[in-house]
Write a protein that holds these residues in place. Structure first.
Motif, PDB file in Angstrom:
ATOM      1  N   GLU A  89      33.964  18.347 -83.326  1.00 56.91           N
ATOM      2  CA  GLU A  89      33.340  19.427 -84.090  1.00 56.91           C
ATOM      3  C   GLU A  89      32.421  18.907 -85.195  1.00 56.91           C
ATOM      4  OE1 GLU A  89      36.447  22.044 -85.357  1.00 56.91           O
ATOM      5  OE2 GLU A  89      37.147  22.368 -83.293  1.00 56.91           O
ATOM      6  N   ASN A  90      32.252  17.586 -85.263  1.00 62.97           N
ATOM      7  CA  ASN A  90      31.415  16.960 -86.278  1.00 62.97           C
ATOM      8  C   ASN A  90      31.822  17.418 -87.681  1.00 62.97           C
ATOM      9  OD1 ASN A  90      29.477  15.143 -87.105  1.00 62.97           O
ATOM     10  ND2 ASN A  90      27.816  16.644 -87.012  1.00 62.97           N
ATOM     11  N   ASP A  91      33.131  17.388 -87.942  1.00 63.15           N
ATOM     12  CA  ASP A  91      33.709  17.879 -89.192  1.00 63.15           C
ATOM     13  C   ASP A  91      34.098  16.696 -90.085  1.00 63.15           C
ATOM     14  OD1 ASP A  91      35.104  19.114 -91.231  1.00 63.15           O
ATOM     15  OD2 ASP A  91      36.289  20.394 -89.892  1.00 63.15           O
ATOM     16  N   THR A  92      33.167  16.250 -90.922  1.00 66.21           N
ATOM     17  CA  THR A  92      33.442  15.110 -91.797  1.00 66.21           C
ATOM     18  C   THR A  92      34.452  15.461 -92.884  1.00 66.21           C
ATOM     19  OG1 THR A  92      31.524  15.659 -93.167  1.00 66.21           O
ATOM     20  CG2 THR A  92      31.199  14.030 -91.413  1.00 66.21           C
ATOM     21  N   GLU A  93      34.492  16.718 -93.275  1.00 64.44           N
ATOM     22  CA  GLU A  93      35.454  17.126 -94.307  1.00 64.44           C
ATOM     23  C   GLU A  93      36.891  16.952 -93.804  1.00 64.44           C
ATOM     24  OE1 GLU A  93      36.203  20.721 -97.504  1.00 64.44           O
ATOM     25  OE2 GLU A  93      34.766  21.014 -95.894  1.00 64.44           O
ATOM     26  N   LEU A  94      37.129  17.269 -92.545  1.00 66.79           N
ATOM     27  CA  LEU A  94      38.459  17.086 -91.964  1.00 66.79           C
ATOM     28  C   LEU A  94      38.848  15.611 -91.941  1.00 66.79           C
ATOM     29  CD1 LEU A  94      40.972  18.167 -90.547  1.00 66.79           C
ATOM     30  CD2 LEU A  94      39.687  18.134 -88.394  1.00 66.79           C
ATOM     31  N   LEU A  95      37.875  14.750 -91.713  1.00 67.51           N
ATOM     32  CA  LEU A  95      38.140  13.307 -91.690  1.00 67.51           C
ATOM     33  C   LEU A  95      38.573  12.787 -93.057  1.00 67.51           C
ATOM     34  CD1 LEU A  95      35.145  12.040 -89.530  1.00 67.51           C
ATOM     35  CD2 LEU A  95      37.551  12.188 -88.839  1.00 67.51           C
ATOM     36  N   GLU A  96      38.084  13.402 -94.120  1.00 63.20           N
ATOM     37  CA  GLU A  96      38.290  12.876 -95.467  1.00 63.20           C
ATOM     38  C   GLU A  96      39.338  13.639 -96.287  1.00 63.20           C
ATOM     39  OE1 GLU A  96      34.364  13.233 -97.017  1.00 63.20           O
ATOM     40  OE2 GLU A  96      33.573  11.642 -95.738  1.00 63.20           O
ATOM     41  N   ASN A  97      39.737  14.805 -95.847  1.00 61.52           N
ATOM     42  CA  ASN A  97      40.563  15.676 -96.664  1.00 61.52           C
ATOM     43  C   ASN A  97      41.993  15.742 -96.125  1.00 61.52           C
ATOM     44  OD1 ASN A  97      41.801  18.019 -97.816  1.00 61.52           O
ATOM     45  ND2 ASN A  97      39.771  18.767 -98.398  1.00 61.52           N
ATOM     46  N   GLN A  98      42.936  15.155 -96.860  1.00 60.13           N
ATOM     47  CA  GLN A  98      44.334  15.120 -96.420  1.00 60.13           C
ATOM     48  C   GLN A  98      44.935  16.525 -96.343  1.00 60.13           C
ATOM     49  OE1 GLN A  98      47.070  12.943 -98.917  1.00 60.13           O
ATOM     50  NE2 GLN A  98      48.501  12.668 -97.235  1.00 60.13           N
ATOM     51  N   TYR A  99      44.508  17.409 -97.214  1.00 60.27           N
ATOM     52  CA  TYR A  99      45.023  18.781 -97.171  1.00 60.27           C
ATOM     53  C   TYR A  99      44.629  19.454 -95.858  1.00 60.27           C
ATOM     54  CZ  TYR A  99      45.745  23.676 -98.186  1.00 60.27           C
ATOM     55  OH  TYR A  99      46.149  24.987 -98.121  1.00 60.27           O
ATOM     56  N   LEU A 100      43.369  19.325 -95.464  1.00 53.34           N
ATOM     57  CA  LEU A 100      42.927  19.920 -94.203  1.00 53.34           C
ATOM     58  C   LEU A 100      43.627  19.280 -93.015  1.00 53.34           C
ATOM     59  CD1 LEU A 100      39.080  20.308 -94.834  1.00 53.34           C
ATOM     60  CD2 LEU A 100      40.873  22.066 -94.948  1.00 53.34           C
ATOM     61  N   GLN A 101      43.847  17.970 -93.094  1.00 54.93           N
ATOM     62  CA  GLN A 101      44.572  17.276 -92.031  1.00 54.93           C
ATOM     63  C   GLN A 101      45.992  17.821 -91.916  1.00 54.93           C
ATOM     64  OE1 GLN A 101      44.275  13.156 -93.108  1.00 54.93           O
ATOM     65  NE2 GLN A 101      42.052  13.135 -92.862  1.00 54.93           N
ATOM     66  N   CYS A 102      46.602  18.067 -93.056  1.00 59.07           N
ATOM     67  CA  CYS A 102      47.961  18.613 -93.064  1.00 59.07           C
ATOM     68  C   CYS A 102      47.985  20.002 -92.437  1.00 59.07           C
ATOM     69  CB  CYS A 102      48.514  18.658 -94.478  1.00 59.07           C
ATOM     70  SG  CYS A 102      50.172  19.353 -94.554  1.00 59.07           S
ATOM     71  N   CYS A 103      47.014  20.824 -92.784  1.00 66.30           N
ATOM     72  CA  CYS A 103      46.959  22.172 -92.201  1.00 66.30           C
ATOM     73  C   CYS A 103      46.840  22.095 -90.682  1.00 66.30           C
ATOM     74  CB  CYS A 103      45.791  22.964 -92.793  1.00 66.30           C
ATOM     75  SG  CYS A 103      46.032  23.399 -94.530  1.00 66.30           S
ATOM     76  N   MET A 104      46.027  21.174 -90.193  1.00 67.93           N
ATOM     77  CA  MET A 104      45.890  21.014 -88.751  1.00 67.93           C
ATOM     78  C   MET A 104      47.176  20.451 -88.149  1.00 67.93           C
ATOM     79  SD  MET A 104      42.835  19.492 -86.499  1.00 67.93           S
ATOM     80  CE  MET A 104      41.951  20.985 -86.900  1.00 67.93           C
ATOM     81  N   LEU A 105      47.785  19.521 -88.847  1.00 68.30           N
ATOM     82  CA  LEU A 105      49.044  18.944 -88.386  1.00 68.30           C
ATOM     83  C   LEU A 105      50.105  20.031 -88.234  1.00 68.30           C
ATOM     84  CD1 LEU A 105      50.681  16.319 -87.823  1.00 68.30           C
ATOM     85  CD2 LEU A 105      51.255  16.341 -90.238  1.00 68.30           C
TER      86      LEU A 105
END
Length: 152
Positions: A118-134
């Protein structure tokens, strides 16, 4: 708070206080009186302190650590108070990392693939967003390794 005093407090008491303060805060948000909104900052500060005490307790005491469910922290990841949401997300990520390198790598690889697709650089850098996806991937906490850093 010294750890030796903190572990004397039952973790369920801290959880109950946090949940009660959260319920009170939600009622304050619904209120239209300005005084209630001013109190909301105070309530959030108390809630944040309780969250930190819970996490410290859980990091020190293995029984406390294992007493948490994913649903308890899922609730707080979506909290309107950013500090509380970040503490909850960090705890979840820490829990997955402690579950083992393979478990963490499996989920993180899935997250990276989605971010790249999805070319989502924010997801790559943001632990909170990673957690939400997790949280979308997990239905329960993965088991912890036997050599957990928590002491009991």
């Amino acid at each position: 708070v010294p750890i030796y005093l903190l572990v004397e407090i039952e973790i369920d008491v801290l959880k109950h206080l946090l949940l009660a303060m959260t319920q009170h805060q939600q009622m304050a948000i619904k209120a239209t009186d300005r005084h209630e909104y001013v109190q909301n900052d105070t309530i959030n500060n108390i809630r944040r302190a309780l969250m930190i005490l819970i996490l410290e307790h859980a990091n020190y005491c293995a029984a406390s650590y294992s007493s948490f469910t994913l649903d308890f922290f899922k609730h707080f990841v979506a909290d309107p108070c950013a500090a509380i949401a970040l503490h909850a997300a960090s705890f979840i990520m820490q829990r997955v990392k402690k579950a083992g390198h393979e478990v963490y790598r499996f989920y993180f690889t899935k997250i990276l693939a989605i971010a790249h697709r999805e070319n989502d650089t924010e997801l790559l850098e943001n632990q909170y967003l990673q957690c939400c996806m997790l949280l979308d991937f997990l239905t329960e906490f993965p088991p912890l390794p036997e050599d957990s850093t928590a002491q009991g």
